[in-house]
Design a protein around this motif. Structure first.
Motif, short mmCIF file in Angstrom:
data_model
loop_
_atom_site.label_atom_id
_atom_site.label_comp_id
_atom_site.label_asym_id
_atom_site.label_seq_id
_atom_site.Cartn_x
_atom_site.Cartn_y
_atom_site.Cartn_z
N VAL A 39 0.65 -1.10 0.10
CA VAL A 39 0.16 -0.04 0.11
C VAL A 39 0.82 1.33 0.11
O VAL A 39 0.56 2.13 -0.54
CB VAL A 39 -1.12 -0.09 1.32
N MET A 40 2.02 1.17 0.80
CA MET A 40 2.91 2.36 0.94
C MET A 40 3.47 2.66 -0.53
O MET A 40 3.73 3.79 -1.19
CB MET A 40 3.87 2.24 1.75
N ARG A 41 3.86 1.71 -1.16
CA ARG A 41 4.56 1.65 -2.38
C ARG A 41 3.63 2.23 -3.70
O ARG A 41 3.68 3.16 -4.39
CB ARG A 41 5.13 0.40 -3.16
N ALA A 61 3.30 5.63 -5.80
CA ALA A 61 3.09 5.63 -7.19
C ALA A 61 2.39 6.53 -7.78
O ALA A 61 2.28 7.09 -8.95
CB ALA A 61 2.80 4.15 -7.61
N VAL A 62 1.38 7.27 -6.75
CA VAL A 62 0.41 8.17 -7.05
C VAL A 62 0.92 9.60 -6.58
O VAL A 62 0.15 10.40 -6.46
CB VAL A 62 -1.01 7.83 -6.71
N ASP A 63 2.24 9.49 -6.11
CA ASP A 63 2.96 10.71 -5.88
C ASP A 63 2.21 11.35 -4.37
O ASP A 63 2.01 12.47 -4.29
CB ASP A 63 2.84 11.83 -6.91
N ALA A 75 9.44 0.84 12.08
CA ALA A 75 9.81 0.11 10.96
C ALA A 75 9.22 0.48 9.45
O ALA A 75 9.77 0.91 8.47
CB ALA A 75 9.91 -1.58 10.91
N TRP A 76 7.74 0.70 9.48
CA TRP A 76 7.07 1.41 8.72
C TRP A 76 7.41 2.82 8.20
O TRP A 76 7.56 3.10 7.15
CB TRP A 76 5.71 1.30 8.91
N LYS A 77 7.75 3.74 9.35
CA LYS A 77 8.13 4.77 9.10
C LYS A 77 9.54 4.97 8.30
O LYS A 77 9.45 5.83 7.41
CB LYS A 77 8.45 5.70 10.53
N ALA A 78 10.59 3.88 8.90
CA ALA A 78 11.61 3.91 7.91
C ALA A 78 11.72 3.48 6.53
O ALA A 78 12.23 4.20 5.85
CB ALA A 78 12.73 3.17 8.87
N GLU A 94 12.37 5.80 3.00
CA GLU A 94 13.08 5.26 2.17
C GLU A 94 12.36 5.32 0.55
O GLU A 94 12.98 5.62 -0.20
CB GLU A 94 13.51 3.92 2.23
N LEU A 95 11.11 5.38 0.64
CA LEU A 95 10.14 5.24 -0.57
C LEU A 95 10.01 6.72 -0.94
O LEU A 95 9.72 6.89 -2.16
CB LEU A 95 8.83 4.84 -0.13
N GLY A 96 10.36 7.90 -0.24
CA GLY A 96 10.27 9.01 -0.73
C GLY A 96 9.20 10.11 -0.36
O GLY A 96 8.83 11.11 -0.62
N PHE A 97 8.32 9.51 0.95
CA PHE A 97 7.31 10.35 1.22
C PHE A 97 8.02 11.45 2.14
O PHE A 97 8.93 11.16 2.66
CB PHE A 97 6.43 9.37 2.41
#
Length: 309
Positions: free
Chosen positions: A229-231, A235-237, A267-270, A274-277
């Protein structure tokens, strides 16, 4: 996924789930809370803090903040996790609501305000016009206040979405709520793909608006499902993400499957960073509007230029 064991204790005929220590909140200082409540009662306003039984109500009211719930309190959807009333018939829109909301913003001296709503699937535009009226009223009476709108999916009525976006809130928030596999059970009248499209279209219409979404955990999702879901959101910025523990409002609502540990939230925050949020707020007590005013600092660090057609 890092989980805590669930303990159930019987009190008479009731079975009560015992929360882990990290989900226990301090009793609020009622002097400040009472002041906020007085203003809300005086202006006949609803807040999601009260209607949805938010665990952070004491902290937020103490700080003089609130998430205003417009067009309610009755909702046209019956999501089994939500404590907002869906059994009452929705009322006609109140033309005085925007002015009353703006007056509350002025009295509370809010730097940042969150305006959300119940689902109003009975209205042709899903309530978009009332969102606009509220935004305009706040702009008039408190122009220095930044505005976040937390909107429903509008049943995919994209002209209504354009209307809201044209009001130029600083933040547009729409919650994803859960992972795709659990939508039918958790959000039966929602649609995962529609949620992603709403967030994507918002950025396409007005790239300078910060987009935001949130999910609940503890309903039986897996770690990899949350990460996917995070990815999808990146993907929709989507710029900002909130992740919090689901808590059962009453015996008639969905039960908690798991209590997620603070370590897993970290861990989800990290991973999100990394994904760019631009911002990830992830903790057991996090809710959609928890510490929402911190977006003002984010806007200073990542400024965007408005383009007015």
């Amino acid at each position: 996924m890092k989980l805590a064991r669930i303990y159930n204790v019987q009190f008479g005929k009731r079975i009560v789930t015992v929360k882990p220590d990290w989900l226990r909140v301090k009793a609020p200082q009622w002097e400040r809370v009472g002041n906020v409540k007085e203003i809300l009662r005086d202006l006949t306003l609803n807040t999601v803090c009260e209607e949805a039984s938010c665990p952070n109500i004491g902290e937020c009211f103490k700080a003089g903040t609130a998430t205003f719930l417009i067009m309610g309190p009755a909702c046209t959807r019956a999501c089994p996790y939500c404590d907002i009333d869906f059994e009452k018939k929705p009322k006609a829109l109140d033309p005085t609501e925007p002015a009353r909301l703006a007056e509350a913003v002025r009295r509370l001296k809010l730097n940042h305000v969150v305006i959300t709503s119940v689902n109003r699937d009975d209205l042709p535009d899903g309530g978009a016009s009332q969102f606009i009226r509220c935004v305009e009223a706040v702009r008039t009476i408190s122009p220095q206040t930044t505005i976040e709108v937390l909107i429903p999916d509008l049943c995919g009525h994209w002209e209504a979405l354009e209307l809201i976006v044209q009001g130029q809130p600083e933040v547009l928030n729409h919650n994803t709520e859960t992972v795709p596999r659990l939508y039918r059970r958790v959000r039966p009248q929602g649609n995962y793909e529609r949620t992603m499209e709403l967030l994507q279209r918002s950025r396409q219409i007005a790239p300078w608006i910060y987009t935001k979404s949130g999910i609940m955990v503890g309903l039986g999702e897996t770690n990899e499902e949350v990460r996917q879901v995070m990815r999808d959101l990146r993907a929709v910025d989507c710029d900002i993400l909130t992740i919090g523990q689901y808590l059962q409002p009453s015996q008639k609502h969905l039960k908690v499957d798991d209590f997620i540990t603070p370590e897993q939230f970290a861990a989800w925050k990290a991973f999100g960073e990394e994904l760019g949020f631009l911002q990830v707020v992830s903790s057991p007590l996090t809710r959609s509007s928890y510490h929402a005013e911190e977006v003002r600092g984010l806007m200073e660090r990542y400024p965007r230029q408005k383009v007015i057609n």
